[in-house]
Design an enzyme around this catalytic site. Structure first.
Site, mmCIF file in Angstrom:
data_model
loop_
_atom_site.group_PDB
_atom_site.id
_atom_site.type_symbol
_atom_site.label_atom_id
_atom_site.label_comp_id
_atom_site.label_asym_id
_atom_site.label_seq_id
_atom_site.Cartn_x
_atom_site.Cartn_y
_atom_site.Cartn_z
ATOM 1 N N HIS A 107 2.784 9.271 -2.624
ATOM 2 C CA HIS A 107 2.647 7.817 -4.099
ATOM 3 C C HIS A 107 1.970 8.117 -5.158
ATOM 4 C CE1 HIS A 107 2.741 3.623 -5.120
ATOM 5 N NE2 HIS A 107 3.497 3.194 -5.723
ATOM 6 N N HIS A 154 11.829 -0.521 -0.728
ATOM 7 C CA HIS A 154 10.975 -0.948 -1.329
ATOM 8 C C HIS A 154 10.165 -1.486 0.268
ATOM 9 C CE1 HIS A 154 10.492 -0.448 -5.386
ATOM 10 N NE2 HIS A 154 8.863 -0.091 -5.343
#
Length: 388
Positions: free
Chosen positions: A292, A192
């Site tokens: 994603h 992340h």
């Protein structure tokens, strides 16, 4: 055929709002697109209202290249996350209309399929107590549902660095997950964008015995030289791209060869054609595509259309069997992972193969969705907040 207008529908959960856009035509055909915004849903809706008047209404839904060009450049300002996400919703809906009008799935219009299935990996499955025992049980449940791959961020609220104690705990979590899924399943390691390069490299080496399939966003996405620094020092493939919102902005990533796997979000990148163009450029650099996909069933269906027609498509992220599984009911024909194969099977339904159920969507009103990756307990995806 002309576009007569658009309608928007927001499906809310405590940690994410999903925006669905229906594009309506004078021949009665309606297409649907979707994106997920974090903290910018109202801004997206405002942009779409203006774009409808300035660019969308009256356009030919078959001329998606022209429509995207006008929406991206016709307002002069540089297009960012909000504009590109709005474009993505409308562009995807137009592809849905094209497929329905011609009676073929979108992948057929992208050059035909190169595969009969797309492998899925699970995310949103570790919304449980953050212990090795709980993660072991949860990971076993993922495998029991037929998945052959999953992703996890075990680093808590780590930022730039991670203490020795927190590192050992993160390692214990990954050790438990690998034990649960066995040696053959793929384990994607998510960072992340948390860490400085030196920390990311150190953690990659700590995790190497558990054979991660990739190292995702090891450093913040703004500095691609920092990413290259990590890529040069680790053996694990590097994945990134979900926070790049314009295909042109991937140019530096191609030049540096700092990533092995690209992760564009179709709902932020401008839609289906933009993702397919990016995949073609990635293919010339021997990079794989693994979009994603933290949206709902429409975004999943759109990503699959690209996947079926793309030679260098690796795998697709899937949240909706785990986090907010109930939202699948807002779409008819929602894509499902085959528990026998861990894959999405090729769909022959026209367009995207899905239909938005507006009445079902109304049961999930927009919320004050908030998702803070730096807050304790973020992995539970259950922040404090309420319905608007």
């Amino acid at each position: 055929m002309r576009i007569t207008g658009i309608s928007t529908h927001v499906v809310g959960t405590p940690w994410r709002n999903l925006t669905y856009v229906q594009v309506h035509t004078d021949e009665g055909l309606t297409g649907v697109g979707e994106t997920r915004m974090l903290g910018h849903t109202d801004a997206l809706l405002g942009y779409l209202r203006e774009a409808e008047a300035n660019h969308i209404a009256g356009s030919d839904p078959f001329r998606t290249e022209d429509l995207v060009r006008r929406m991206k450049y016709g307002d002069f300002g540089r297009a960012g996350e909000i504009v590109m996400s709005g474009i993505a919703c409308v562009e995807t809906a137009c592809w849905d209309i094209k497929g329905k009008a011609l009676g073929v799935p979108v992948w057929q219009l992208l050059g035909g399929n190169v595969t009969d299935s797309v492998k899925a990996y699970a995310n949103g499955w570790y919304t449980t107590e953050r212990t090795p025992e709980a993660y072991h049980r949860a990971a076993k449940d993922v495998m029991a549902r037929g998945y052959r791959a999953l992703k996890i961020d075990p680093f808590g609220t780590g930022h730039l660095e991670l203490s020795h104690q927190d590192t050992r705990y993160a390692v214990s979590l990954i050790e438990a997950v690998r034990d649960a899924i066995g040696p053959d399943a793929e384990l994607m390691l998510e960072m992340h964008g948390r860490f400085a390069p030196a920390t990311a490299v150190r953690l990659a080496r700590e995790m190497a015995p558990f054979r991660p399939a990739w190292l995702e966003e090891p450093v913040p996405p703004e500095n691609l030289k920092a990413l290259a620094k990590v890529a040069e020092k680790v053996e694990t493939p590097v994945a990134t791209g979900e926070r790049i919102h314009d295909r042109i902005e991937f140019r530096e990533l191609f030049e540096s060869q700092a990533a092995d796997i690209l992760q564009p979000d179709l709902g932020h990148l401008g839609g289906i054609a933009e993702a397919r163009k990016l995949a073609a450029t990635a293919e010339t650099h021997y990079m794989l595509l693994a979009p994603h996909n933290v949206g709902g069933p429409v975004l999943t269906a759109a990503s699959l259309q690209v996947g079926f027609a793309t030679p260098n498509f690796k795998i697709l992220e899937h949240f909706n069997d785990f986090a907010d599984a109930e939202i699948q009911q807002v779409v008819k024909g929602a894509p499902r992972v085959d528990p026998e194969t861990g894959c999405f099977a090729l769909s022959h339904a026209p367009g995207l193969g899905v239909e938005l159920d507006v009445e079902a969507a109304a049961a999930f009103p927009q919320q004050r969705a908030h998702f803070d990756l730096w807050a304790e307990g973020w992995e539970t995806r259950n922040p404090a907040g309420g319905t608007r």
